[in-house]
Write an enzyme that holds these catalytic residues in place. Sequence first.
Site, PDB file in Angstrom:
ATOM      1  N   GLY A 158       0.842  -1.182   0.000  1.00  0.00           N
ATOM      2  CA  GLY A 158       0.000   0.000   0.000  1.00  0.00           C
ATOM      3  C   GLY A 158       0.881   1.237   0.000  1.00  0.00           C
ATOM      4  N   CYS A 159       0.420   2.320  -0.625  1.00  0.00           N
ATOM      5  CA  CYS A 159       1.253   3.529  -0.693  1.00  0.00           C
ATOM      6  C   CYS A 159       1.455   4.139   0.691  1.00  0.00           C
ATOM      7  CB  CYS A 159       0.657   4.549  -1.654  1.00  0.00           C
ATOM      8  SG  CYS A 159      -1.075   4.965  -1.357  1.00  0.00           S
ATOM      9  N   ASN A 160       0.422   4.145   1.528  1.00  0.00           N
ATOM     10  CA  ASN A 160       0.578   4.629   2.897  1.00  0.00           C
ATOM     11  C   ASN A 160       1.500   3.711   3.690  1.00  0.00           C
ATOM     12  OD1 ASN A 160      -1.282   6.649   2.321  1.00  0.00           O
ATOM     13  ND2 ASN A 160      -3.001   5.562   3.218  1.00  0.00           N
ATOM     14  N   ALA A 161       1.314   2.417   3.483  1.00  0.00           N
ATOM     15  CA  ALA A 161       2.125   1.439   4.205  1.00  0.00           C
ATOM     16  C   ALA A 161       3.606   1.565   3.847  1.00  0.00           C
ATOM     17  CB  ALA A 161       1.633   0.027   3.915  1.00  0.00           C
ATOM     18  N   THR A 211       5.189   4.321   2.846  1.00  0.00           N
ATOM     19  CA  THR A 211       5.727   5.553   3.425  1.00  0.00           C
ATOM     20  C   THR A 211       6.029   5.369   4.904  1.00  0.00           C
ATOM     21  OG1 THR A 211       4.228   6.705   1.907  1.00  0.00           O
ATOM     22  CG2 THR A 211       5.429   8.054   3.487  1.00  0.00           C
TER      23      THR A 211
END
Length: 342
Positions: A148-151, A153
């Site tokens: 995931g993109c949030n994960a 980061t």
Amino acid sequence: MTHSIAILGASGYTGAELIRLIDGHSAMQIKALGAYSKAGQSIAQVFPHLRHLDLPDMVSFDKIDWSGIDLCFCALPHKTSQEVIRDLPKTLKIVDLSADFRLRDPEAYAQWYGNPHSAVEMQGEAVYGLTEFYRDDIAAARLVAGTGCNAATGQFALRPLIAAGVIDLDEIILDLKCAVSGAGRALKENLLHAELSEGYHAYAVGGTHRHLGEFDQEFTALAGRPVHVQFTPHLVPANRGILATTYVKGDAQKIYDTMAQAYLNEPFIEVLPMGEAPSTRHIRGSNFCHIGVIKDRIDGRAIVVAALDNLTKGSSGQALQNANLMLGVEETEGLMMAPLFP
């Protein structure tokens, strides 16, 4: 050697980003673009900004001849992705950009995504696609699950610190701002300009965001004990970018030294000088992640800030980085473009 590539879900934001990146790649050529609602349309119709490229029209998945394809990027929604991937040729290399193979435990997947996994037999085969930490496994894999993109980061900001034991594992707060493209290209009322502009808001408050499943999985494995971060994402009226501000307990200088050493030889991770905070405007359109460490005014506390482009390093750029490893191509190929500014 030129590798033949297919993209499923080519009409979404991550599909467009993959096309943009592969166009500058010396060892890949796009042979098939798969889409549902946009099947039969040309690239100029779907993405006018890419009309200069000589690419095949988008087609339904059943029209693709897989015999000449070396690797497939699957940029489909979760649940749909597992159902499609399950039926692809078993010899085909696959990079999945959805959430379907990120979680190793089928029960954890059902908990966070609300439906049982329909390709459980493939979960054990999938390698988690955070390139900097799973590089060797990715190079040998047939199926790689993009993060995931949030994960991604949050993990870039925290993994080295958890592994080195330089922060209090029970006192981690992650405050994250994400641009609207992270929600995908589908029409949604809350993403209309009049609904979103001139403000931003928290969502999935109180520990309900699905990327927490990845944080739980990865941080617990690193620490050898349960690690649960406090995490609140916010939607901001910007097209691209993620800024993660992480509050931790520990010696700021040790935290900085640990971070600088961990990423010393990583081509896409830039640790800024001590005390400097990154900005999403400095990584936009690139595969770079900038990380800053700042000493807090309260002794024994520090702030770690990470910025990346959710469509590039957080998704399609990461996918291409992984595909390079899987195909035996230089890892940085097609990805060293400078960020867009202003």
